[in-house]
Every structure is written in structure tokens, then in C-alpha cells.
Write an enzyme that holds these catalytic residues in place. Structure first.
Site, short mmCIF file in Angstrom:
data_model
loop_
_atom_site.label_atom_id
_atom_site.label_comp_id
_atom_site.label_asym_id
_atom_site.label_seq_id
_atom_site.Cartn_x
_atom_site.Cartn_y
_atom_site.Cartn_z
N PRO A 88 0.82 -1.23 0.00
CA PRO A 88 0.00 0.00 0.00
C PRO A 88 0.85 1.27 0.00
O PRO A 88 0.34 2.36 -0.23
CB PRO A 88 -0.83 -0.12 1.29
CG PRO A 88 -0.14 -1.13 2.13
CD PRO A 88 0.64 -2.02 1.21
N GLU A 115 3.54 -6.84 8.40
CA GLU A 115 3.68 -5.38 8.43
C GLU A 115 4.56 -4.86 7.30
O GLU A 115 4.78 -3.67 7.18
CB GLU A 115 4.27 -4.94 9.78
CG GLU A 115 3.35 -5.18 10.95
CD GLU A 115 1.96 -4.57 10.74
OE1 GLU A 115 1.88 -3.35 10.52
OE2 GLU A 115 0.97 -5.32 10.79
N ARG A 153 -3.10 -8.36 -20.47
CA ARG A 153 -3.98 -8.00 -21.59
C ARG A 153 -3.35 -6.97 -22.52
O ARG A 153 -3.85 -6.73 -23.61
CB ARG A 153 -5.36 -7.55 -21.12
CG ARG A 153 -5.34 -6.56 -19.99
CD ARG A 153 -6.71 -6.30 -19.40
NE ARG A 153 -7.58 -5.62 -20.33
CZ ARG A 153 -8.60 -6.18 -20.96
NH1 ARG A 153 -8.91 -7.44 -20.72
NH2 ARG A 153 -9.33 -5.49 -21.80
N ASP A 168 -10.66 0.31 -24.53
CA ASP A 168 -10.87 0.19 -23.09
C ASP A 168 -10.87 1.57 -22.42
O ASP A 168 -10.27 2.50 -22.92
CB ASP A 168 -9.73 -0.61 -22.43
CG ASP A 168 -9.88 -2.10 -22.66
OD1 ASP A 168 -10.91 -2.51 -23.23
OD2 ASP A 168 -8.95 -2.83 -22.28
#
Ligand code: ADE
Length: 241
Positions: A88, A115, A153, A168
Site C-alpha cells: 500500500p 507489516e 492484456r 478500453d
């Protein structure tokens, strides 16, 4: 393209990688995915992969030695790979980043757990830390699957021309226009007349306008950088938000 994934949970990848476009890309030999169990590279009897953080605090940190050994093993058969870490704390994944990654000769993706990983492994081995959004997952595995799907893709030859990524969302800086298929009326809602007209110029104009309106409604930030024509700007100025 060779993709090696380093994880404590290789079984998590079996379903998603054995289906649909990722399956086909592997079957065609366009993408080769290798799964590596980090625990197999732990030297001690208990195959320890984590430890408490120096300085105290909650949770566990992934130990450097097994992770480094696992990365070095993966590198032996993917020598030109870019090493990614899902976390993150990384830079946000975007269409542009996926295009960039799809052009690399190989990827090694380290899935973080607990962590996080020992910072020295990040410094020594990781080229890019990638986040899939501003929320915390239980581990980097789902994020790695998202990265592999988005990148696969875009590898040349993976999508047939009839399902090309060119239309897209994001490929032209806008969200995609709405799609319809048969029947012409569903629960009293009709397909927009223009799509049945056979007039390709009018259809293209309608789709462009729908993409512009949808982007303004859902992702106004994208309009700041999307390449817009004078006609697009005029349309936005005179249509209702
Ligand atoms: N690991 C935990 N949360 C994550 C996120 N948002 N993106 C990538 N990897 C993660």
C-alpha cells in the site's frame, strides 16, 4: 514475457491464473508465469519467514534472508526482470504504468505480507513498489494478481483484434462509453436509437460524447489530462453535467 511471483501463498493464484485471458496468454506462450514459495528459501528447521520489528511495535516483518534468496533464484531464470513489490506504500497502478510494465522483458513480483518486508531487501532488490489503491489488503497476493491481469492484456498478441484494448477505459484518457447488446428493449428500457441506425459516424460521435459525460460525472480528474479536441470542449460546455 516471464512473470515470477514470490509469495507465501502460491495456491491463491491457481484459480485466477488458470482461467480466461491469463490462461490463454500462457497457452499461447506469450506469458510464462512461475510461482515461488518464499518459505522454501528459509534456511532454518522451522522455515521461519518473519520476525518481530526492531524498535518494537505491532505485527511481524518478513525476514530478509529467505526473501533475498527467493528473489535471487527467480532472477536466475528471469535475468532481465524488473522487480516489483506490491504494497500500500507503492505508487498507484494506472493504465500508463501497466503499458510501461507490459513492455518489459520480465517481471518478478514480491508479495508483501505482515507489516511489510525488511527495508534492506527493498533497497537492494526492488525496482518499483506498486499499490493498487488507497486501502490495505491482508497481503500483496491479490494486488499481484491485479497487476498481472492488467499487464497481460496489454502484451502484444494476447487479445484478439475483436477484443482489442484500444477502446478500453483509460486508453484514450477517458472512461469507456456504455455498451448494449440484444434484445433492443429490456424491461422497458430501449437501446439508444443511434446504435441501431447503422450510421458509423453518428455512432462514433455519440460514443465519444457518452465517454466525455461519463468521465465528467465519475472521474472529473481525468478530464484535466485527457487529450480533448475543440469539438469535445464545445460539447462539454453546452451539455448538462
Ligand atoms: N498489500 C496490502 N495492501 C495493498 C495495496 N493496496 N496495494 C498493493 N499491495 C498491497
Amino acid at each position: 514475457m516471464k512473470v515470477d511471483i514470490l509469495t507465501l501463498f502460491p495456491e491463491m493464484f491457481r484459480g485466477p491464473f488458470d482461467e480466461s485471458i491469463i490462461r490463454r496468454a500462457q497457452d499461447k506462450g506469450l506469458v510464462q508465469i512461475g510461482l515461488h514459495q518464499i518459505r522454501d528459501h528459509a534456511a532454518d528447521r522451522h522455515h521461519t519467514v518473519d520476525d518481530t520489528p526492531y524498535g518494537g511495535g505491532a505485527g511481524m516483518v518478513m525476514k530478509p534472508e529467505p526473501l533475498a534468496a527467493c528473489i535471487e533464484t527467480a532472477r536466475q531464470h528471469n535475468p532481465h526482470a524488473t522487480v516489483l513489490l506490491t504494497s500500500p506504500k507503492g505508487v498507484p497502478l494506472s493504465h500508463r504504468l501497466a503499458v510501461d510494465l507490459a513492455a518489459r522483458p520480465g517481471l518478478i513480483i514480491v508479495c508483501g505480507r505482515y507489516e511489510g518486508i525488511d527495508e534492506r531487501v527493498r533497497e537492494l532488490f526492488v525496482d518499483q513498489e506498486i499499490s493498487i489503491g488507497d486501502y490495505v489488503l491482508s497481503g500483496g497476493e491479490l494486488a499481484a494478481m491485479v497487476v498481472v491481469d492488467a499487464v497481460t492484456r496489454l502484451v502484444p498478441g494476447v487479445l484478439g483484434s475483436e477484443e482489442s484494448a484500444a477502446n478500453d477505459s483509460f486508453s484514450d484518457g477517458l472512461l469507456e462509453y456504455p455498451q448494449y447488446t440484444r434484445p433492443p428493449v429490456f424491461r422497458n428500457h430501449a437501446v439508444p436509437e443511434v446504435l441501431l441506425s447503422g450510421n458509423h459516424a453518428l455512432i462514433a460521435q455519440w460514443r465519444r460524447q457518452q465517454a466525455l459525460q461519463r468521465t465528467r460525472r465519475q472521474r472529473p480528474d481525468l478530464l484535466e489530462t485527457a487529450p480533448l479536441t475543440e469539438q469535445d470542449r464545445r460539447f462539454l460546455a453546452q451539455s448538462h453535467p
